[in-house]
Scaffold this motif. Sequence first.
Motif, PDB file in Angstrom:
ATOM      1  N   ALA D  77       0.711  -0.974   0.057  1.00  0.00           N
ATOM      2  CA  ALA D  77       0.344   0.154  -0.057  1.00  0.00           C
ATOM      3  C   ALA D  77       0.770   0.876   0.321  1.00  0.00           C
ATOM      4  CB  ALA D  77      -1.014   0.215   1.238  1.00  0.00           C
ATOM      5  N   ALA D  78       1.759   1.386  -0.853  1.00  0.00           N
ATOM      6  CA  ALA D  78       3.534   2.191  -1.219  1.00  0.00           C
ATOM      7  C   ALA D  78       2.490   3.809  -1.418  1.00  0.00           C
ATOM      8  CB  ALA D  78       3.409   1.997  -2.287  1.00  0.00           C
ATOM      9  N   ALA D  79       1.349   3.443  -2.552  1.00  0.00           N
ATOM     10  CA  ALA D  79       0.915   5.007  -2.141  1.00  0.00           C
ATOM     11  C   ALA D  79      -0.047   5.818  -1.102  1.00  0.00           C
ATOM     12  CB  ALA D  79      -0.483   4.957  -3.157  1.00  0.00           C
ATOM     13  N   THR D  80      -0.293   4.648  -0.009  1.00  0.00           N
ATOM     14  CA  THR D  80      -1.215   5.332   1.049  1.00  0.00           C
ATOM     15  C   THR D  80      -0.506   5.703   1.901  1.00  0.00           C
ATOM     16  OG1 THR D  80      -2.587   4.192   0.833  1.00  0.00           O
ATOM     17  CG2 THR D  80      -2.727   4.995   3.055  1.00  0.00           C
ATOM     18  N   ASN D  81       0.686   5.472   2.237  1.00  0.00           N
ATOM     19  CA  ASN D  81       2.032   5.887   2.842  1.00  0.00           C
ATOM     20  C   ASN D  81       2.407   6.692   1.900  1.00  0.00           C
ATOM     21  OD1 ASN D  81       1.826   3.377   4.039  1.00  0.00           O
ATOM     22  ND2 ASN D  81       3.385   2.161   3.324  1.00  0.00           N
ATOM     23  N   ASN D  82       2.408   7.345   0.832  1.00  0.00           N
ATOM     24  CA  ASN D  82       3.016   9.083   0.773  1.00  0.00           C
ATOM     25  C   ASN D  82       2.104   9.630   0.938  1.00  0.00           C
ATOM     26  OD1 ASN D  82       3.899   7.014  -2.642  1.00  0.00           O
ATOM     27  ND2 ASN D  82       5.230   7.066  -1.299  1.00  0.00           N
ATOM     28  N   VAL D  83       0.634   9.653   0.851  1.00  0.00           N
ATOM     29  CA  VAL D  83      -0.426  10.550   1.105  1.00  0.00           C
ATOM     30  C   VAL D  83       0.402  10.584   2.752  1.00  0.00           C
ATOM     31  CG1 VAL D  83      -2.562  10.785   1.196  1.00  0.00           C
ATOM     32  CG2 VAL D  83      -1.663  10.090  -0.769  1.00  0.00           C
ATOM     33  N   GLY D  84      -0.004   9.940   3.485  1.00  0.00           N
ATOM     34  CA  GLY D  84      -0.157  10.207   4.896  1.00  0.00           C
ATOM     35  C   GLY D  84       1.754  10.885   4.822  1.00  0.00           C
ATOM     36  N   TYR D  85       2.557  10.678   4.794  1.00  0.00           N
ATOM     37  CA  TYR D  85       3.473  11.446   4.929  1.00  0.00           C
ATOM     38  C   TYR D  85       3.717  13.040   3.932  1.00  0.00           C
ATOM     39  CZ  TYR D  85       8.154  13.546   3.992  1.00  0.00           C
ATOM     40  OH  TYR D  85       9.564  14.301   4.245  1.00  0.00           O
ATOM     41  N   ARG D 105      -6.315  12.151  -5.153  1.00  0.00           N
ATOM     42  CA  ARG D 105      -5.975  12.043  -3.907  1.00  0.00           C
ATOM     43  C   ARG D 105      -6.495  10.338  -2.964  1.00  0.00           C
ATOM     44  NH1 ARG D 105      -2.115  15.062  -0.384  1.00  0.00           N
ATOM     45  NH2 ARG D 105       0.020  15.901  -1.259  1.00  0.00           N
ATOM     46  N   THR D 106      -7.431  10.939  -2.793  1.00  0.00           N
ATOM     47  CA  THR D 106      -8.741  10.276  -2.286  1.00  0.00           C
ATOM     48  C   THR D 106      -8.693   8.473  -3.004  1.00  0.00           C
ATOM     49  OG1 THR D 106      -9.618  11.916  -1.716  1.00  0.00           O
ATOM     50  CG2 THR D 106     -11.666   9.661  -1.657  1.00  0.00           C
ATOM     51  N   ALA D 107      -8.725   9.034  -4.598  1.00  0.00           N
ATOM     52  CA  ALA D 107      -8.902   8.444  -5.302  1.00  0.00           C
ATOM     53  C   ALA D 107      -8.069   6.797  -5.245  1.00  0.00           C
ATOM     54  CB  ALA D 107      -9.395   8.311  -7.131  1.00  0.00           C
ATOM     55  N   LEU D 111      -7.425   3.204  -4.482  1.00  0.00           N
ATOM     56  CA  LEU D 111      -8.057   2.032  -5.203  1.00  0.00           C
ATOM     57  C   LEU D 111      -6.740   0.957  -4.483  1.00  0.00           C
ATOM     58  CD1 LEU D 111      -6.728   3.520  -8.194  1.00  0.00           C
ATOM     59  CD2 LEU D 111      -9.013   1.968  -8.316  1.00  0.00           C
ATOM     60  N   GLN D 112      -5.848   1.829  -3.446  1.00  0.00           N
ATOM     61  CA  GLN D 112      -4.550   1.113  -3.114  1.00  0.00           C
ATOM     62  C   GLN D 112      -5.972   0.226  -1.897  1.00  0.00           C
ATOM     63  OE1 GLN D 112      -0.813   1.823  -3.394  1.00  0.00           O
ATOM     64  NE2 GLN D 112      -1.768  -0.271  -2.855  1.00  0.00           N
ATOM     65  N   ARG D 113      -6.176   0.909  -0.845  1.00  0.00           N
ATOM     66  CA  ARG D 113      -6.988  -0.369  -1.047  1.00  0.00           C
ATOM     67  C   ARG D 113      -7.606  -1.290  -0.236  1.00  0.00           C
ATOM     68  NH1 ARG D 113      -8.290   1.829   4.211  1.00  0.00           N
ATOM     69  NH2 ARG D 113      -8.150   4.050   3.617  1.00  0.00           N
ATOM     70  N   TYR D 306       2.150  15.342  15.084  1.00  0.00           N
ATOM     71  CA  TYR D 306       1.932  14.009  14.480  1.00  0.00           C
ATOM     72  C   TYR D 306       0.289  13.852  13.806  1.00  0.00           C
ATOM     73  CZ  TYR D 306       0.306   9.150  15.389  1.00  0.00           C
ATOM     74  OH  TYR D 306       0.245   8.076  15.105  1.00  0.00           O
ATOM     75  N   HIS D 307       0.623  13.423  12.460  1.00  0.00           N
ATOM     76  CA  HIS D 307      -0.873  13.226  11.863  1.00  0.00           C
ATOM     77  C   HIS D 307      -0.736  12.150  11.497  1.00  0.00           C
ATOM     78  CE1 HIS D 307      -3.707  14.231   8.609  1.00  0.00           C
ATOM     79  NE2 HIS D 307      -3.013  14.015   8.255  1.00  0.00           N
ATOM     80  N   ALA D 308      -2.198  11.274  11.204  1.00  0.00           N
ATOM     81  CA  ALA D 308      -2.427   9.825  10.990  1.00  0.00           C
ATOM     82  C   ALA D 308      -3.576  10.018   9.907  1.00  0.00           C
ATOM     83  CB  ALA D 308      -3.303   9.175  12.574  1.00  0.00           C
ATOM     84  N   ILE D 309      -3.445   8.600   8.962  1.00  0.00           N
ATOM     85  CA  ILE D 309      -4.783   8.870   8.566  1.00  0.00           C
ATOM     86  C   ILE D 309      -4.477   6.730   8.101  1.00  0.00           C
ATOM     87  CG2 ILE D 309      -4.115  10.227   6.891  1.00  0.00           C
ATOM     88  CD1 ILE D 309      -3.071   8.230   4.778  1.00  0.00           C
ATOM     89  N   GLU D 310      -5.563   6.859   7.408  1.00  0.00           N
ATOM     90  CA  GLU D 310      -6.321   5.690   7.365  1.00  0.00           C
ATOM     91  C   GLU D 310      -5.681   4.545   5.996  1.00  0.00           C
ATOM     92  OE1 GLU D 310      -8.681   4.216   9.516  1.00  0.00           O
ATOM     93  OE2 GLU D 310      -8.701   2.658   8.833  1.00  0.00           O
ATOM     94  N   SER D 311      -4.627   3.358   6.457  1.00  0.00           N
ATOM     95  CA  SER D 311      -4.220   2.642   5.841  1.00  0.00           C
ATOM     96  C   SER D 311      -5.017   1.552   5.514  1.00  0.00           C
ATOM     97  CB  SER D 311      -2.604   2.718   5.923  1.00  0.00           C
ATOM     98  OG  SER D 311      -2.018   1.263   6.590  1.00  0.00           O
ATOM     99  N   PRO D 312      -5.130   0.268   4.618  1.00  0.00           N
ATOM    100  CA  PRO D 312      -5.762  -0.146   4.398  1.00  0.00           C
ATOM    101  C   PRO D 312      -5.754  -1.100   5.870  1.00  0.00           C
ATOM    102  CG  PRO D 312      -4.811  -0.231   2.659  1.00  0.00           C
ATOM    103  CD  PRO D 312      -3.686   0.895   3.145  1.00  0.00           C
TER     104      PRO D 312
END
Lengths: 170, 192, 339, 373, 100
Positions: D77-85, D105-107, D111-113, D306-312
């Motif tokens: 799930a590389a793209a999600t990591n990119n988005v979070g960073y 980004r959402t899309a 997709l990554q999820r 500190y910032h968190a997002i929902e990864s898969p």
Amino acid sequence: MAQSIAFYVLSTFILGFAVLVVTTRNTVHAVLFLVLNFLAVAALYVLLTAQFLAVIQVLVYAGGIVVLYLFVVMLVNLKRPPEDHMAPQRHNWIGFGLSALVLVELGAIIGYGAVAPAGPVGAQTSDLALNNVERVGMLLYTDYLIPFEVASMLLLVAMVGAIILAKREL
Amino acid sequence: MKPAPPSGPTDPAPPAGMAVPAFVSAIEAAIPGSVTQVSYYVGDWAVIVPADKLLEVARFLRDSRETAFDFCSDVTASDWPPRPQRFDVVYCLYSTKHHHRIRLKVRAADGEAVPSVSGIWPAANWLEREVYDLFGVNITGHPDRRRILMPEDWQGFPQRKDYPLEGPGELLMENPLDWLRLKQAREESEIE
Amino acid sequence: MIDTYLIPLVKILFVLNATLIGVTYMVLLERKVIAWVQVRLGPMRVGPYGILQPIADAVKLILKEDITPTRADKWVFTAAPIIVMVPALITFAVIPFGPVVNLFGRQVPLYITDVNVGLLYIVSVASIGVYGIILGGWASNSKFPLLASLRASAQLISYEVAVTMTLVSMIMTAGTLSMVKIVESQYDQHLWFIFVQPVAFVLFFIGGLAETNRAPFDMAEAEQELTGGFHTEYSGMRFALFFLAEYANMIVVSSVATTLFLGGWLAPFPNVGWLSFLGYVPSWMWFLLKTFAFLYVFLWVRATLPRYRYDQLMRLGWKVLIPIAIANVVVTGIVKVLF
Amino acid sequence: MTTHTGQMFDTEELVINMGPQHPSTHGVLRVVLRLDGEKVVSSDVVIGYLHRGIEKLSENRNWTQIILLTDRMDYVAAATNNVGYCQTVEKLMQIEVPRRARYIRTAICELQRIASHCLWLGTHAMDIGAMTVFLYAFRERELILDLFEEYCGARLTYNSMRIGGLPLDIPVGWDRKVLEFCTIMSEKVDEYEELLTHNRIWLERTRGIGVITAEQAIAIGLSGPPLRGSGVPRDIRKDEPYAAYDEMKFDVPVGTSGDTYDRYLVRLEEFRQSIRIIRQAIQGLPEGPIVGKVPRLIKPPAGETYHAIESPKGEIGYFIVSDGKSTNPYRFRVRPPSFCNLQALPQLIKGHLVADVVALIGSIDVVLGEVDR
Amino acid sequence: MITPTHYMMLSTALFAIGVIGVITRRNIIVIFMSIELMLNAVNINLIAFSYQLQDGIGQVFAIFVIAVAAAEAAVGLGIILAFYRNKETINIDEMNVMRW
């Protein structure tokens, strides 16, 4: 002629494997030799036209009972082999004495066989050989019905007993 | 020329006129003397707490109704070598009930005891192990304080700023005599 | 002389070779069938549509280094794959592939031998195969194989009871233990026994899956759990023997099922006048077709179902299959006595 | 005669070492199991075999170079990591991201999820022995990888985000292909369900296995589908919306019993919700720039966040400290969801059988690249 | 020509080997196996005479012997297992719990 060859070969196997069972230090190997011994005995039964018994020997003895032995050998994970224990009270000479007795008996059999040879053996194409299963089954379910039922009770009791013995908590 | 290493994080105070939310102000109200400093930066509230008050504050934050920080997101640390209390141990907390976040921060010197919060949030267990493993922060009262990412017999703490990245420093790790000396030093510094 | 020695010898050689080739192609078939189920092609490189793949596999496995672990019990380690393979092969001695046919002006039965304890012979020989698995796992002197071999042997022993019980009801239906006579009895009754004993058929099929260690009962070699199970430490030809024995056992179970339930070499609804045109298909062809259909189901099941857990499997065996099998025997007996 | 309490006899415990080379530990996880028969008495999870020191490496890279390091953590799930960073740095620098970029980004996140869940479903089903689902799921994942390839040229490690927006706008016709994919995928999810959801063996293997209650799940720090499987409706996309999630309509699926089966159901429902989000994001894609106002030299002011997002896998959080002087972060820390979820493994597998251990490792969906970093 | 004498000799020899095993070995599992050997010797005799006399009764008795052997193995091995769990040994000489 063929029968004689078969008999001697099988007897050699039976006795040889039996000796190995008794003498091998490795218990798993002993179990394996016991299986081979039983298979040879089963072959001997075929020679004696007792096909049903031969199959039962393989199915129950080799395929059932000895698997149990193998299980127990594998479960009983020994840190030191039992033969290493010192046992001053053991009297091996009893064994040798008894086997000497057996040897005497063996001699007696030979002597008796030489004096009064056994009569001719029944033909291989007899009814007992051809319809072995039916004949044995008939006897088992008519004349020997009560012993048969008793044997089944014995097996049931043994089964219950074994479960109770082996289970950790009831 | 490389700029000189900073001596500490900027923990800006909240701007004047900004209302301090209840979950921050309640800490000082409930446990007097427990908040050294309150800081606010780009939307995050952070509270600096002395190490000896940490467990008390943590328990309050978890149990109090208005704070209810039942979820320990993260435990980590940062290293500021010139400072005497060189480590900042940071606890990122979250409330699944109120959906708010707070950061607790504890300052600790090398070898100074930081009580483990894994009794309060079991989630902190591995995270604290990692902080111990990579920074060498002396986390006390931890149920299972072992190295987690590095091998069991690893010398040194790689996330420290003075950990050698390359060059003679790495060779130093390979020299058996130095290795022994380091091991000895480590055993002496093992304060439980 | 020709009748007593030469013809049996030729038959034995033929069956042995046919079985071994069948087993190797079974592997290819499995890979192909599962590939088709999974919307891919399967082996395609060696020969057209990969039909030479088994040969390539065999060459590869023979040429591979045959490793014996240092701490293994060498004799038992070597003997185990043989113990697994031999019973699988000698079972074919009593399986009838067809009736007595006229071949080059000579009456030749299309089976190696017909003994009056045929079915029992198969069961007893199959029970010997357990040793190979137990001993293979034990002799490797490694923990995963040991766990797997304990699993396998417990599984085999418990499923043998259920399978044997279903066979008892079949013996009662057919009134004989001889494999040839069982088929002939179906000929006389104009009906495959699957219609007479559907419950026994289902039980035998499930038990057969479990006895051959096939999915969904393949926990003895579940590579996801036990890294390959009892043959983890095996390599080269010895591994190939284990592997082939599994497929040979599948063929055995399929042939036995065909003989018992699907009328062996008989056409559907045998001995019915207006269906006699089915007799133009040679008898051995019927046998092969039915066995093949059965094998296909084996593969299909493997591609479809997840794996049972070990304790669930044991529970299924002891608490479901064996009681049903015994009830089936009782019902069969009652029906036999009443009608 | 001595009285025996509880167990009549003691047998030796068998210690087996599952991994680091084991087919179903999903990489280099090592679990040391103490078994009684086949029942797990206790276990120890040993990690670190894939430790590459990404946190330390990042302290010596500049802010843009770190994006490609984040690819290597959760590599499925590389793209999600990119988005979070990127979002964390944007938060530090107070950069406003244009609406179009946020939609894309959402899309991409969704997709990554789906791709990540496909991999999870395949491997999880494979662990339990359903091998066909594995290939089906990978077939669909391949479609997503094709879409990603078309978008950014890479199939696994995308490096597909930039601080302040996106490196590239979407290619011509890409949006149509994504919508086509959504149509295909929603059918395929039904296909997976047909194979597994009501399969008796699947139910027996997953129901009641590894039950964890909502309170325990929160306490042990589970996040993502394992937490929602226990019935906690916590989803950062809903609770603390980022990107364009506040403009999307979607539901957060929750389980009831917290067992393996519920975690499975939650993820399958997430497939459907993700498809829904992708459709909304692509259909409502606004026009406009794709990069916000970003200074030429990225150098955030001194401060930390500190910032968190929902990864898969769960909550992926970035704790970043900038000293405001150098072009590197002073401290870069990732809160890896797999790491925190894996922590619950010993608690989950206790008392279960070896076969369940692999099912449970699969059900918490760990990626060792992320656990060890 | 193979007469019953041959079979009797075979069976006696097998029986003797079993007796030697029971008496000389200390591993109780091997002792059990030796007992199985002895039972087999008996069976060989029974079958040989059944063949000689063309009477199925010998085979019926052999079946009973096998049944008894199965029962014996089940219970005996259960006892061994229980004993092993308590004492961690299967040495026959150490099995003296009932002897005080």
